[in-house]
Enzyme design. Structure first.
Site, PDB file in Angstrom:
ATOM      1  N   ASP A   1      -9.921  -0.203   4.057  1.00 12.08           N
ATOM      2  CA  ASP A   1      -8.736  -0.797   4.668  1.00 12.08           C
ATOM      3  C   ASP A   1      -9.040  -1.138   6.120  1.00 12.08           C
ATOM      4  O   ASP A   1      -9.824  -0.423   6.767  1.00 12.08           O
ATOM      5  CB  ASP A   1      -7.597   0.237   4.598  1.00 12.08           C
ATOM      6  CG  ASP A   1      -6.198  -0.342   4.743  1.00 12.08           C
ATOM      7  OD1 ASP A   1      -5.278   0.224   4.124  1.00 12.08           O
ATOM      8  OD2 ASP A   1      -6.021  -1.354   5.462  1.00 12.08           O
TER       9      ASP A   1
ATOM     10  N   ASP B   1      -6.909  -6.321   2.677  1.00 17.46           N
ATOM     11  CA  ASP B   1      -7.060  -6.709   4.079  1.00 17.46           C
ATOM     12  C   ASP B   1      -8.236  -6.015   4.771  1.00 17.46           C
ATOM     13  O   ASP B   1      -8.496  -6.263   5.950  1.00 17.46           O
ATOM     14  CB  ASP B   1      -5.763  -6.554   4.890  1.00 17.46           C
ATOM     15  CG  ASP B   1      -5.348  -5.112   5.152  1.00 17.46           C
ATOM     16  OD1 ASP B   1      -4.123  -4.872   5.260  1.00 17.46           O
ATOM     17  OD2 ASP B   1      -6.224  -4.215   5.286  1.00 17.46           O
TER      18      ASP B   1
ATOM     19  N   HIS C   1       0.796  -1.225   0.000  1.00 15.19           N
ATOM     20  CA  HIS C   1       0.000   0.000   0.000  1.00 15.19           C
ATOM     21  C   HIS C   1       0.835   1.286   0.000  1.00 15.19           C
ATOM     22  O   HIS C   1       0.266   2.368  -0.122  1.00 15.19           O
ATOM     23  CB  HIS C   1      -0.983   0.015   1.185  1.00 15.19           C
ATOM     24  CG  HIS C   1      -2.324   0.597   0.806  1.00 15.19           C
ATOM     25  ND1 HIS C   1      -3.460   0.400   1.569  1.00 15.19           N
ATOM     26  CD2 HIS C   1      -2.700   1.350  -0.242  1.00 15.19           C
ATOM     27  CE1 HIS C   1      -4.481   1.045   1.008  1.00 15.19           C
ATOM     28  NE2 HIS C   1      -4.052   1.616  -0.107  1.00 15.19           N
TER      29      HIS C   1
ATOM     30  N   HIS D   1      -6.750  -0.747   8.144  1.00 14.76           N
ATOM     31  CA  HIS D   1      -5.776   0.189   8.712  1.00 14.76           C
ATOM     32  C   HIS D   1      -5.910   1.579   8.083  1.00 14.76           C
ATOM     33  O   HIS D   1      -6.379   1.711   6.967  1.00 14.76           O
ATOM     34  CB  HIS D   1      -4.361  -0.344   8.468  1.00 14.76           C
ATOM     35  CG  HIS D   1      -4.203  -1.802   8.803  1.00 14.76           C
ATOM     36  ND1 HIS D   1      -4.276  -2.806   7.859  1.00 14.76           N
ATOM     37  CD2 HIS D   1      -3.987  -2.417   9.991  1.00 14.76           C
ATOM     38  CE1 HIS D   1      -4.099  -3.977   8.443  1.00 14.76           C
ATOM     39  NE2 HIS D   1      -3.919  -3.782   9.739  1.00 14.76           N
TER      40      HIS D   1
ATOM     41  N   HIS E   1       4.185   1.301   4.051  1.00 13.33           N
ATOM     42  CA  HIS E   1       2.776   1.001   3.699  1.00 13.33           C
ATOM     43  C   HIS E   1       1.814   1.437   4.790  1.00 13.33           C
ATOM     44  O   HIS E   1       0.616   1.542   4.553  1.00 13.33           O
ATOM     45  CB  HIS E   1       2.578  -0.461   3.302  1.00 13.33           C
ATOM     46  CG  HIS E   1       2.611  -1.457   4.437  1.00 13.33           C
ATOM     47  ND1 HIS E   1       2.052  -2.706   4.320  1.00 13.33           N
ATOM     48  CD2 HIS E   1       3.129  -1.398   5.687  1.00 13.33           C
ATOM     49  CE1 HIS E   1       2.223  -3.368   5.447  1.00 13.33           C
ATOM     50  NE2 HIS E   1       2.874  -2.607   6.299  1.00 13.33           N
TER      51      HIS E   1
ATOM     52  N   ASP F   1      -3.213   3.703   7.631  1.00 13.87           N
ATOM     53  CA  ASP F   1      -1.999   3.995   6.852  1.00 13.87           C
ATOM     54  C   ASP F   1      -1.644   5.479   6.918  1.00 13.87           C
ATOM     55  O   ASP F   1      -1.227   6.063   5.919  1.00 13.87           O
ATOM     56  CB  ASP F   1      -2.166   3.525   5.406  1.00 13.87           C
ATOM     57  CG  ASP F   1      -2.436   2.032   5.305  1.00 13.87           C
ATOM     58  OD1 ASP F   1      -2.662   1.552   4.176  1.00 13.87           O
ATOM     59  OD2 ASP F   1      -2.437   1.349   6.341  1.00 13.87           O
TER      60      ASP F   1
ATOM     61  N   GLU G   1      -1.986  -5.200  -1.665  1.00 12.77           N
ATOM     62  CA  GLU G   1      -1.681  -6.088  -0.549  1.00 12.77           C
ATOM     63  C   GLU G   1      -2.107  -7.545  -0.745  1.00 12.77           C
ATOM     64  O   GLU G   1      -2.118  -8.306   0.222  1.00 12.77           O
ATOM     65  CB  GLU G   1      -2.213  -5.513   0.771  1.00 12.77           C
ATOM     66  CG  GLU G   1      -1.589  -4.164   1.152  1.00 12.77           C
ATOM     67  CD  GLU G   1      -0.180  -4.263   1.752  1.00 12.77           C
ATOM     68  OE1 GLU G   1       0.319  -5.386   1.936  1.00 12.77           O
ATOM     69  OE2 GLU G   1       0.427  -3.215   2.037  1.00 12.77           O
TER      70      GLU G   1
ATOM     71  N   ASP H   1      -7.462  -1.783  -0.018  1.00  8.84           N
ATOM     72  CA  ASP H   1      -6.515  -2.730   0.576  1.00  8.84           C
ATOM     73  C   ASP H   1      -7.284  -4.022   0.814  1.00  8.84           C
ATOM     74  O   ASP H   1      -8.285  -4.022   1.530  1.00  8.84           O
ATOM     75  CB  ASP H   1      -5.995  -2.154   1.903  1.00  8.84           C
ATOM     76  CG  ASP H   1      -4.917  -3.011   2.536  1.00  8.84           C
ATOM     77  OD1 ASP H   1      -4.040  -2.449   3.212  1.00  8.84           O
ATOM     78  OD2 ASP H   1      -4.950  -4.257   2.352  1.00  8.84           O
TER      79      ASP H   1
HETATM   80  N1  LIG Z   1      -0.243   0.636  11.583  1.00 10.09           N
HETATM   81  C1  LIG Z   1       0.625  -0.424  11.126  1.00 10.09           C
HETATM   82  C2  LIG Z   1       1.936   0.126  10.659  1.00 10.09           C
HETATM   83  O1  LIG Z   1       2.853  -0.669  10.408  1.00 10.09           O
HETATM   84  O2  LIG Z   1       2.039   1.392  10.544  1.00 10.09           O
HETATM   85  C3  LIG Z   1       0.862  -1.409  12.259  1.00 10.09           C
HETATM   86  N2  LIG Z   1       0.021  -2.550  11.902  1.00 10.09           N
HETATM   87  C4  LIG Z   1       0.391  -3.865  12.371  1.00 10.09           C
HETATM   88  C5  LIG Z   1       0.069  -4.108  13.805  1.00 10.09           C
HETATM   89  C6  LIG Z   1      -0.182  -5.585  13.975  1.00 10.09           C
HETATM   90  C7  LIG Z   1      -0.438  -5.924  15.430  1.00 10.09           C
HETATM   91  C8  LIG Z   1      -1.581  -5.068  15.967  1.00 10.09           C
HETATM   92  C9  LIG Z   1      -1.309  -3.604  15.703  1.00 10.09           C
HETATM   93  N3  LIG Z   1      -1.066  -3.360  14.283  1.00 10.09           N
HETATM   94  C10 LIG Z   1       0.063  -2.660  10.448  1.00 10.09           C
HETATM   95  C11 LIG Z   1      -0.123  -1.234  10.066  1.00 10.09           C
HETATM   96  C12 LIG Z   1       0.243  -0.960   8.648  1.00 10.09           C
HETATM   97  C13 LIG Z   1      -0.687  -1.701   7.672  1.00 10.09           C
HETATM   98  C14 LIG Z   1      -0.432  -1.297   6.254  1.00 10.09           C
HETATM   99  B1  LIG Z   1      -1.589  -1.754   5.214  1.00 10.09           B
HETATM  100  O3  LIG Z   1      -1.261  -1.291   3.918  1.00 10.09           O
HETATM  101  O4  LIG Z   1      -1.725  -3.172   5.251  1.00 10.09           O
HETATM  102  O5  LIG Z   1      -2.843  -1.178   5.602  1.00 10.09           O
HETATM  103 MN   LIG Z   2      -3.361  -0.383   3.564  1.00 12.51          MN
HETATM  104 MN   LIG Z   3      -4.369  -2.764   5.634  1.00  4.77          MN
HETATM  105 MN   LIG Z   4      -0.948  -4.693   4.414  1.00  8.30          MN
END
Ligand SMILES: N[C@@]1(C(=O)O)CN(C[C@@H]2CCCCN2)C[C@@H]1CCC[B-](O)(O)O
Ligand SMILES: [Mn+2]
Ligand SMILES: [Mn+2]
Ligand SMILES: [Mn+2]
Length: 305
Positions: free
Chosen positions: A119, A229, A96, A121, A136, A123, A272, A227
């Site tokens: 999504d 997910d 992403h 998330h 991402h 992001d 994704e 996304d």
């Molecule tokens: N906010 C996140 C980041 O890494 O910044 C942390 N998160 C992972 C984490 C897993 C365990 C519970 C809390 N969350 C994934 C997210 C990015 C997703 C990117 B996408 O493109 O998949 O939406």
């Molecule tokens: Mn995403």
């Molecule tokens: Mn996501």
């Molecule tokens: Mn992802």
């Protein structure tokens, strides 16, 4: 509908191998055949190739900065060209972080646009709030005017100009946010429909309110960044950061059908999909075929026929 497909086999916005295989997996599952079947005029621009900058050491916590910046600059140019060809751009990811280039290039071609971000998330971590360093999870922070002062100078990112206003952004499907992201969305007053609102209102009302909200002032071209997910991992497990309690297959389709019916859909991302993250071949098949079905719905397919 006239569609321009861009494959972006890129994975450096996150740490897991395999998401760069998404574009070809989605094509192999029949995307182009399906689009032709439903009367779309399709041009496949093929897959972008990305350079691998040497010595791409982290900057602060942020990983693969130079690769992500360079890839998205190339993607931005490619999306802008598709838009100037008069087509709806369809970017197949890849992770992403590619939304940076896709939305930037779309806005460069059409000016102000509305963004619907589907999504689990948000992001919207900045390089200074990210808990993982994975870009991402930061894509929207580079694009929002209101966060410009919060973004440090990063190598290969100087070309990125913020191009989305917080009032022109709507999130659907949120259920796994970091504290800083939640704070940011509340501070900026970003419109969001988390899975709580999806449960409370139902997807039809969510889409009604989304379109009323985005079209209240002026009707802007819509960029849909989907996304995979966002969909429940029981349906689409082959992805990098699955989160339980997601959209059903039907809710996911309805979102795409509704946005297609507005006639305002101007750019689409589907990101994704990671064929290496499925436990079984069936896991991968279910994930990829759902991605294809969502895209066919974006471009006119209705379940009624
Ligand atoms: N906010 C996140 C980041 O890494 O910044 C942390 N998160 C992972 C984490 C897993 C365990 C519970 C809390 N969350 C994934 C997210 C990015 C997703 C990117 B996408 O493109 O998949 O939406
Ligand atoms: Mn995403
Ligand atoms: Mn996501
Ligand atoms: Mn992802």
């Amino acid at each position: 509908r006239s569609v321009g497909i861009i494959g972006a086999p890129f994975s450096k916005g996150q740490p897991r191998r395999g998401v760069d295989r998404g574009p070809d997996a989605i094509r192999a599952a029949g995307l182009l055949h399906g689009l032709h079947e439903q009367g779309c005029a399709v041009k496949d621009y093929g897959n972008l190739t990305f350079e691998e900058p040497p010595d791409d050491e982290p900057v602060g916590r942020v990983k693969h900065v130079r690769a992500v910046g360079s890839a998205n600059q190339r993607l931005s140019e490619a999306v802008q060209a598709v838009k100037l060809d008069g087509r709806v751009s369809l970017m197949l990811g890849g992770d992403h972080s590619l939304a940076i280039g896709s939305i930037h290039g779309h806005a460069a071609a059409v000016g102000q646009l509305a963004v619907v971000w589907v999504d689990a998330h948000a992001d919207v971590n900045t390089p200074l709030t990210t808990p993982t360093g994975n870009i991402h999870g930061q894509s929207m922070s580079f694009l929002l005017h209101e966060l410009h002062s919060k973004i440090p100078i990063l190598p290969n990112f100087s070309w990125v100009k913020p191009c989305v206003s917080a009032k022109d952004l709507v999130y659907i499907g949120l259920r796994d946010l970091d504290p800083a992201e939640h704070y940011t969305l509340k501070l900026l007053g970003v419109k969001l429909f988390s899975m709580t609102e999806v449960d409370r209102l139902g997807v039809a009302r969510v889409m009604e309110e989304t379109c009323d909200y985005l079209c209240a002032k002026a009707k802007k071209p819509i960029h849909l960044s989907y996304d995979i997910d966002a969909i429940d991992p029981a349906v689409t497990p082959a992805t990098g950061t699955p989160a339980v309690g997601g959209l059903s297959y039907r809710e996911g389709l309805y979102i795409a059908e509704h946005l297609c019916q507005t006639g305002l859909l101007s750019g689409v991302d589907l990101v994704e999909v990671n064929p290496l993250r499925g436990r079984t071949k069936d896991d991968v098949r279910s994930t990829v075929s759902t991605a294809v079905d969502l895209l066919l719905a974006c471009f006119g397919r209705l379940r009624e026929g």
